[in-house]
Design a protein around this motif. Sequence first.
Motif, PDB file in Angstrom:
ATOM      1  N   GLY A 144      -6.018  -7.826 -30.644  1.00 17.88           N
ATOM      2  CA  GLY A 144      -5.094  -8.045 -29.538  1.00 17.88           C
ATOM      3  C   GLY A 144      -4.976  -6.797 -28.701  1.00 17.88           C
ATOM      4  N   THR A 145      -5.347  -6.876 -27.434  1.00 18.67           N
ATOM      5  CA  THR A 145      -5.367  -5.694 -26.573  1.00 18.67           C
ATOM      6  C   THR A 145      -4.228  -5.735 -25.567  1.00 18.67           C
ATOM      7  N   TYR A 146      -4.039  -4.620 -24.877  1.00 17.93           N
ATOM      8  CA  TYR A 146      -3.032  -4.528 -23.820  1.00 17.93           C
ATOM      9  C   TYR A 146      -3.726  -4.754 -22.479  1.00 17.93           C
ATOM     10  N   GLY A 147      -3.640  -5.980 -21.978  1.00 14.04           N
ATOM     11  CA  GLY A 147      -4.214  -6.303 -20.681  1.00 14.04           C
ATOM     12  C   GLY A 147      -5.663  -6.731 -20.714  1.00 14.04           C
ATOM     13  N   GLY A 148      -6.281  -6.699 -21.874  1.00 14.42           N
ATOM     14  CA  GLY A 148      -7.691  -7.060 -21.962  1.00 14.42           C
ATOM     15  C   GLY A 148      -7.944  -8.313 -22.761  1.00 14.42           C
ATOM     16  N   GLY A 149      -6.892  -9.087 -23.005  1.00 12.56           N
ATOM     17  CA  GLY A 149      -7.041 -10.323 -23.734  1.00 12.56           C
ATOM     18  C   GLY A 149      -7.220 -10.132 -25.223  1.00 12.56           C
ATOM     19  N   VAL A 150      -7.754 -11.165 -25.856  1.00 10.55           N
ATOM     20  CA  VAL A 150      -8.004 -11.159 -27.292  1.00 10.55           C
ATOM     21  C   VAL A 150      -9.515 -11.157 -27.533  1.00 10.55           C
ATOM     22  N   GLN A 151      -9.955 -10.282 -28.435  1.00  8.09           N
ATOM     23  CA  GLN A 151     -11.361 -10.256 -28.810  1.00  8.09           C
ATOM     24  C   GLN A 151     -11.523 -10.790 -30.233  1.00  8.09           C
ATOM     25  N   ARG A 152     -12.645 -11.483 -30.438  1.00  9.41           N
ATOM     26  CA  ARG A 152     -13.015 -11.913 -31.787  1.00  9.41           C
ATOM     27  C   ARG A 152     -14.378 -11.323 -32.124  1.00  9.41           C
ATOM     28  N   TRP A 153     -14.399 -10.570 -33.231  1.00  5.91           N
ATOM     29  CA  TRP A 153     -15.650  -9.973 -33.682  1.00  5.91           C
ATOM     30  C   TRP A 153     -16.120 -10.729 -34.923  1.00  5.91           C
ATOM     31  N   VAL A 154     -17.312 -11.325 -34.796  1.00  4.55           N
ATOM     32  CA  VAL A 154     -17.896 -12.074 -35.900  1.00  4.55           C
ATOM     33  C   VAL A 154     -19.020 -11.233 -36.514  1.00  4.55           C
ATOM     34  N   PRO A 155     -18.932 -10.886 -37.797  1.00  2.00           N
ATOM     35  CA  PRO A 155     -19.945 -10.012 -38.387  1.00  2.00           C
ATOM     36  C   PRO A 155     -21.300 -10.697 -38.477  1.00  2.00           C
ATOM     37  N   ASN A 156     -22.355  -9.933 -38.128  1.00  7.86           N
ATOM     38  CA  ASN A 156     -23.727 -10.413 -38.294  1.00  7.86           C
ATOM     39  C   ASN A 156     -24.183 -10.106 -39.716  1.00  7.86           C
ATOM     40  N   LYS A 157     -24.682 -11.122 -40.378  1.00  8.06           N
ATOM     41  CA  LYS A 157     -25.036 -10.960 -41.791  1.00  8.06           C
ATOM     42  C   LYS A 157     -26.182  -9.984 -42.018  1.00  8.06           C
ATOM     43  N   ASP A 158     -27.105  -9.879 -41.053  1.00  2.24           N
ATOM     44  CA  ASP A 158     -28.318  -9.081 -41.264  1.00  2.24           C
ATOM     45  C   ASP A 158     -28.261  -7.708 -40.625  1.00  2.24           C
ATOM     46  N   SER A 159     -27.130  -7.335 -40.099  1.00  2.55           N
ATOM     47  CA  SER A 159     -27.023  -6.009 -39.473  1.00  2.55           C
ATOM     48  C   SER A 159     -25.582  -5.530 -39.553  1.00  2.55           C
ATOM     49  N   LYS A 160     -25.386  -4.302 -39.040  1.00  4.66           N
ATOM     50  CA  LYS A 160     -24.043  -3.733 -39.021  1.00  4.66           C
ATOM     51  C   LYS A 160     -23.287  -4.141 -37.761  1.00  4.66           C
ATOM     52  N   GLN A 161     -23.925  -4.947 -36.920  1.00  5.37           N
ATOM     53  CA  GLN A 161     -23.354  -5.306 -35.642  1.00  5.37           C
ATOM     54  C   GLN A 161     -22.449  -6.536 -35.751  1.00  5.37           C
ATOM     55  N   TYR A 162     -21.690  -6.762 -34.679  1.00  7.53           N
ATOM     56  CA  TYR A 162     -20.801  -7.911 -34.585  1.00  7.53           C
ATOM     57  C   TYR A 162     -21.123  -8.699 -33.315  1.00  7.53           C
ATOM     58  N   THR A 163     -20.978  -9.976 -33.388  1.00 14.14           N
ATOM     59  CA  THR A 163     -20.995 -10.804 -32.189  1.00 14.14           C
ATOM     60  C   THR A 163     -19.581 -10.837 -31.640  1.00 14.14           C
ATOM     61  N   LYS A 164     -19.439 -10.476 -30.362  1.00 15.50           N
ATOM     62  CA  LYS A 164     -18.112 -10.250 -29.811  1.00 15.50           C
ATOM     63  C   LYS A 164     -17.780 -11.283 -28.742  1.00 15.50           C
ATOM     64  N   ASP A 165     -16.652 -11.941 -28.908  1.00 15.01           N
ATOM     65  CA  ASP A 165     -16.152 -12.900 -27.922  1.00 15.01           C
ATOM     66  C   ASP A 165     -14.845 -12.365 -27.347  1.00 15.01           C
ATOM     67  N   VAL A 166     -14.647 -12.618 -26.046  1.00 17.13           N
ATOM     68  CA  VAL A 166     -13.433 -12.165 -25.381  1.00 17.13           C
ATOM     69  C   VAL A 166     -12.707 -13.378 -24.809  1.00 17.13           C
ATOM     70  N   PHE A 167     -11.420 -13.499 -25.107  1.00 13.93           N
ATOM     71  CA  PHE A 167     -10.596 -14.593 -24.603  1.00 13.93           C
ATOM     72  C   PHE A 167      -9.524 -13.989 -23.694  1.00 13.93           C
TER      73      PHE A 167
END
Length: 519
Positions: A485-508
């Motif tokens: 939950g951000t201040y003025g930037g909406g809500v982000q959802r980070w979904v972990p990628n199983k094969d890497s250290k990265q996340y798939t990031k969605d912004v609402f």
Amino acid sequence: MSFKLDANIWYRRFWGVVFLLGPIIGASQDMINFEHITTDNGLSQSDINAIYQDKKGFMWFATHDGLNKYDGYDFTIYKPQINQPESIGSNLIFDIVGDQDDNLWIGTTGKGLNYFNRSTEKFIRFQHDENNKGSLSSDHVIKVLLDSKNRLWVGTSKGLNMLDLKKMKDSAVFEHFYPEINSNEIFSRTNSINSLYEDDKGHIWTGTAQGLFKILRDKNGDQYLQSVNEAIGLPKTRVECIGSDNFGRLLIGTGNGVYVQMAGPDSTKIQKFHEGDFNKLLVDNNNHIWFGTNEGLLYFKNTNKDNVPILENHFKYDSRNKFSLSKNIVKSLFLDKTGIIWIGTNGGGVNKYDPERKQFRHVRKSLDPNSLSYDKIRSMYEDSNGTLWIGTEGGGLNMLKKEYDDGTYNNFRVFDNIQRTFALTEAFHNDRKILFVGAENEHGLYILDITNPNRIKEENIIKAEDVDTSVFSLLTDSQNNIWIGTYGGGVQRWVPNKDSKQYTKDVFINSPSNPLPAK
């Protein structure tokens, strides 16, 4: 739009509070809060010799400047009035007890035993009269006890008196008790009665400067006082308080330690279990024992009839703690009908403690360099390693490892590079434990690998990408996704990628032109 608080958020926040509350039991004295009632609240004087609660629930305090009645809010003070013989006789009050009609019997210094009629609000004085053998033996009354047979026992500076209230009509006739002939030498050194107690068998015990005495009957049925020092193994010492625990064991507080009667084949003998000079004792509703001394209040756990009570805590006056005992000299103790313990001190008025009331420990910044870094708390979290994290608004992020949690909360490590920490959560990603830290600044999200708590370093705190505004709330859901939950930037959802250290990031974000469909 309305939002419903997720159960996981509630659990984490509430558990953080309980984490600070839980270790209170059996911990140090600063975790107990005593409520104080002093002259600022209307008490007439700060030396409390005795405490009593009547059948209506009023509390009564015996002081060196009058008798005090307390209704929980206000005081009514009873003092001698000139040319009013129906007022209380003395302002020096030593003891109070109520009878079956809820009238009071009050021991004073100089004016004998005073009877207070609650209906008429008038006092009657019973004093020593040289010409009346049935009068009180002394006008200096130290202790008053009403026994199970409706007999009033009055301990004075010159011996023990008994008034049978069943036989009392228009006049009072006191029966005087003297020790058996073999103990005259012992008793003659002092006739002062320090304490009185009736046990569950109806036996009357008396504490004196020369030890413990008991009321017995001779072969003719006449009562007399007998020393029991030798019979129970008590040295010739001043006995100040007598009682018994829920196991039926006799407790004796003296000027030379405290004793308990042990169970077993030799159950008449007593055993000393703590050194010191004891003024008063009280057994609470949990069978634990409180002792008032000149050096504070002692608390003993008492859970096994075959073992002596164990000292659990020693409460003293502490000028740095406004909830500490108000003074060290404890002269009176009383357990009221609700289980609250009332403590009378010399010079500090009345103290109250409710054992059933939850006690909060205050953890704050102090002069200790390892204390909490700042008092304004914005977030708390316990991770899967048992490490406690506390985020402050201006003092950085505090870390307390499980192995250093000794109950003092003075073993914090502080990370200063995140000064204003507002949210904390943990997630698991590719066998690693990751702490997410939400902060108030242009880089609002930080990531820290906490897999091994022994290798955590401040330089390992990494600024997260794609979050360029303050973060005030974080949540790890059941799928191990991170919600930001951000201040003025909406809500982000980070979904972990199983094969890497990265996340798939969605912004609402809020979009007036594309509202959510109504349900």
